[in-house]
Design an enzyme around this catalytic site. Sequence first.
Site, PDB file in Angstrom:
ATOM      1  N   CYS A  65       0.907  -0.717  -0.466  1.00  0.00           N
ATOM      2  CA  CYS A  65      -0.030   0.024   0.052  1.00  0.00           C
ATOM      3  C   CYS A  65       1.180   1.265   0.324  1.00  0.00           C
ATOM      4  O   CYS A  65       0.327   2.481  -0.662  1.00  0.00           O
ATOM      5  CB  CYS A  65      -1.082  -0.615   0.736  1.00  0.00           C
ATOM      6  SG  CYS A  65      -0.149   0.165   2.836  1.00  0.00           S
TER       7      CYS A  65
HETATM    8  P1  NAD Z   1      -9.443  -6.257  -1.244  1.00  0.00           P
HETATM    9  O1  NAD Z   1     -10.356  -5.137  -0.629  1.00  0.00           O
HETATM   10  O2  NAD Z   1     -10.053  -6.859  -2.361  1.00  0.00           O
HETATM   11  O3  NAD Z   1      -9.900  -7.730   0.268  1.00  0.00           O
HETATM   12  C1  NAD Z   1      -9.352  -7.110   1.351  1.00  0.00           C
HETATM   13  C2  NAD Z   1     -10.683  -7.752   2.420  1.00  0.00           C
HETATM   14  O4  NAD Z   1     -11.611  -7.918   2.521  1.00  0.00           O
HETATM   15  C3  NAD Z   1     -10.364  -9.103   2.400  1.00  0.00           C
HETATM   16  O5  NAD Z   1     -10.542 -10.274   3.090  1.00  0.00           O
HETATM   17  C4  NAD Z   1     -11.357  -9.472   1.558  1.00  0.00           C
HETATM   18  O6  NAD Z   1     -12.456 -10.777   1.694  1.00  0.00           O
HETATM   19  C5  NAD Z   1     -12.671  -8.539   2.272  1.00  0.00           C
HETATM   20  N1  NAD Z   1     -13.417  -7.514   1.360  1.00  0.00           N
HETATM   21  C6  NAD Z   1     -14.101  -8.101   0.330  1.00  0.00           C
HETATM   22  N2  NAD Z   1     -15.155  -7.009   0.106  1.00  0.00           N
HETATM   23  C7  NAD Z   1     -15.370  -7.026   0.773  1.00  0.00           C
HETATM   24  C8  NAD Z   1     -16.892  -6.561   1.484  1.00  0.00           C
HETATM   25  N3  NAD Z   1     -17.991  -6.103   0.503  1.00  0.00           N
HETATM   26  N4  NAD Z   1     -17.247  -6.298   2.377  1.00  0.00           N
HETATM   27  C9  NAD Z   1     -16.646  -6.558   3.252  1.00  0.00           C
HETATM   28  N5  NAD Z   1     -15.156  -7.771   3.110  1.00  0.00           N
HETATM   29  C10 NAD Z   1     -15.003  -7.390   2.030  1.00  0.00           C
HETATM   30  O7  NAD Z   1      -8.200  -6.130  -0.754  1.00  0.00           O
HETATM   31  P2  NAD Z   1      -6.888  -6.847  -1.003  1.00  0.00           P
HETATM   32  O8  NAD Z   1      -6.926  -6.851  -2.818  1.00  0.00           O
HETATM   33  O9  NAD Z   1      -6.764  -7.749  -0.343  1.00  0.00           O
HETATM   34  O10 NAD Z   1      -6.002  -5.797  -0.698  1.00  0.00           O
HETATM   35  C11 NAD Z   1      -4.470  -4.899  -1.078  1.00  0.00           C
HETATM   36  C12 NAD Z   1      -5.466  -3.711  -1.103  1.00  0.00           C
HETATM   37  O11 NAD Z   1      -4.967  -3.746   0.214  1.00  0.00           O
HETATM   38  C13 NAD Z   1      -5.051  -2.394  -2.013  1.00  0.00           C
HETATM   39  O12 NAD Z   1      -5.663  -2.065  -2.489  1.00  0.00           O
HETATM   40  C14 NAD Z   1      -4.019  -2.218  -1.243  1.00  0.00           C
HETATM   41  O13 NAD Z   1      -3.091  -0.743  -1.176  1.00  0.00           O
HETATM   42  C15 NAD Z   1      -4.864  -2.760   0.388  1.00  0.00           C
HETATM   43  N6  NAD Z   1      -3.857  -2.235   1.677  1.00  0.00           N
HETATM   44  C16 NAD Z   1      -3.560  -0.881   2.351  1.00  0.00           C
HETATM   45  C17 NAD Z   1      -3.172  -1.590   3.612  1.00  0.00           C
HETATM   46  C18 NAD Z   1      -2.977   0.069   3.995  1.00  0.00           C
HETATM   47  O14 NAD Z   1      -2.772  -0.082   5.243  1.00  0.00           O
HETATM   48  N7  NAD Z   1      -3.396   0.928   3.928  1.00  0.00           N
HETATM   49  C19 NAD Z   1      -2.456  -1.695   3.826  1.00  0.00           C
HETATM   50  C20 NAD Z   1      -2.317  -3.552   2.872  1.00  0.00           C
HETATM   51  C21 NAD Z   1      -2.495  -3.810   1.601  1.00  0.00           C
END
Ligand code: NAD
Length: 480
Positions: free
Chosen positions: A280
């Site tokens: 991120c």
């Molecule tokens: P994602 O949003 O697809 O999924 C994250 C989590 O949310 C997973 O456990 C997923 O199953 C769940 N999820 C998916 N749809 C949902 C819904 N409608 N309601 C509730 N939960 C739901 O993200 P990802 O692909 O796992 O991770 C990548 C993203 O994470 C990137 O955008 C990255 O920038 C971000 N990220 C941010 C940080 C930070 O500290 N800012 C750190 C790591 C990753």
Amino acid sequence: MTTGSNLVDGQWVPSASGATFRSVDPAHPTEVLGVFPDSTAQDVAAAVDALEKAAPEWAATPPERRARILERAADALEARADQLITELIREEGKSRAEATTEVSRTPMNLRFYAAEALRSGGSTYPAAGQTMVYTVREPVGIVGAITPWNFPLNIPSRKLGPALAAGNVVLFKPSEVTPLMGQRLVEALLAGGLPPTAIALVQGGGGAGAAVAADDRVTAVTFTGSTDVGAAIHAGVGPQRRVQLEMGGKNPTVVLGDADLDFAATTIVKGAFGLSGQACTGTSRVVVVDEIHDALVKAVVAKASALRLGPGIDDGATMGPLASAAQLAKYREYVSIGVAEGALRHDVDIPVPESDGYFAAPVVFTDTTPDMRIVREEIFGPVLAFQRARDVDDALRIANDTRFGMSAAVITADLGRAMAFAAASKTGLVKVNQPTTGMAMNAPFGGYKASSTQTFKEQAGSSMMQFYQAEKTIYLTPAG
Ligand code: NAD
């Protein structure tokens, strides 16, 4: 192959429907690593029913004991470190060096929050007469933790650690890409002596996550993931519950005219292509003053060509595959978008393993314009966009021209300019002569603008305990 389970009411169980999903090795996607419960709202409701019953006992557990349990969980992770490194490489795709760092940081987080169990108290305030005004910090109740795959041990440990230290019970929904790492963290907590009813593990995808966020009995929802999912969660959580979101970034590294080109290129390559571009805080834009633009592009492409793409399990590999087929498709889509938008594509000439693994070589784009999607949108892969600046002020304006506010770096030996940049950057993290990636576990961490919720944005350090504790003010006066 692992057969994983949910943890509900202290028991390891399949999903109520019996449905499962598979995890695969992103370096060899035909290889199935594990089968895990595909949970629904029914599983989440059962987990919350049980957590409600268990909450009072864990809240009443003395802080010394909560601290000791987290310390012993850290010991359990360290005792299994070699196994965890291998499993993390195979499930998520990190290189060995990256996996080793994550596995060593995770127990440190648990130890840090173990100490917070003893430290995060209330305050007393000056008051009139014999009245005493003081605050106590109480657990908020049931914490729902929804986490991504890119740091599948480290990020959950920075949520479960403080939540449990503060006396909350926890409902944990790991990413469906890295379910085993989620299960391993819960196993370590149980090995440390956590009562198995104080935590619930519910495996599954977005549906399970949405059910966690939708349950009004989950008093605090902490989420790290994409900006769109975060926005949906935020919209569904009413004013009576707490929500904390850590989301995407479009992080710039600004390079000023006095910078050492070799150092700047090394720093950019680390920030942009470390973790295969899936951080991120990863560098996805380079903002560079005109006079060194061409030389810096050349230096970055040359430096990146020393990367070795391959399965992390091979010690020679310095860059692993992307984590999933969806990640690879997104990378390819954005490379096509960049070309279609008219940016100039520079390929980094490194061998890509001839396999069905999700391998992606770094791509650098120049001749970009500020409205291009490759400049504005988070790609979350090894794609780097260069932006030209006329001078320092122009560079700062370009760096801040984004809806995101996660991290920004500046490369310069001019202390005055570095400090001016730090003061004017609209990001939660500013790095001077460092990659945009990397964070201290004991300092506040969280983004500005669309990268975080602006209430409870902290995701590290002592101040994040505030999310997990409700503060009550008590006025105490003797009778009569
Ligand atoms: P994602 O949003 O697809 O999924 C994250 C989590 O949310 C997973 O456990 C997923 O199953 C769940 N999820 C998916 N749809 C949902 C819904 N409608 N309601 C509730 N939960 C739901 O993200 P990802 O692909 O796992 O991770 C990548 C993203 O994470 C990137 O955008 C990255 O920038 C971000 N990220 C941010 C940080 C930070 O500290 N800012 C750190 C790591 C990753």
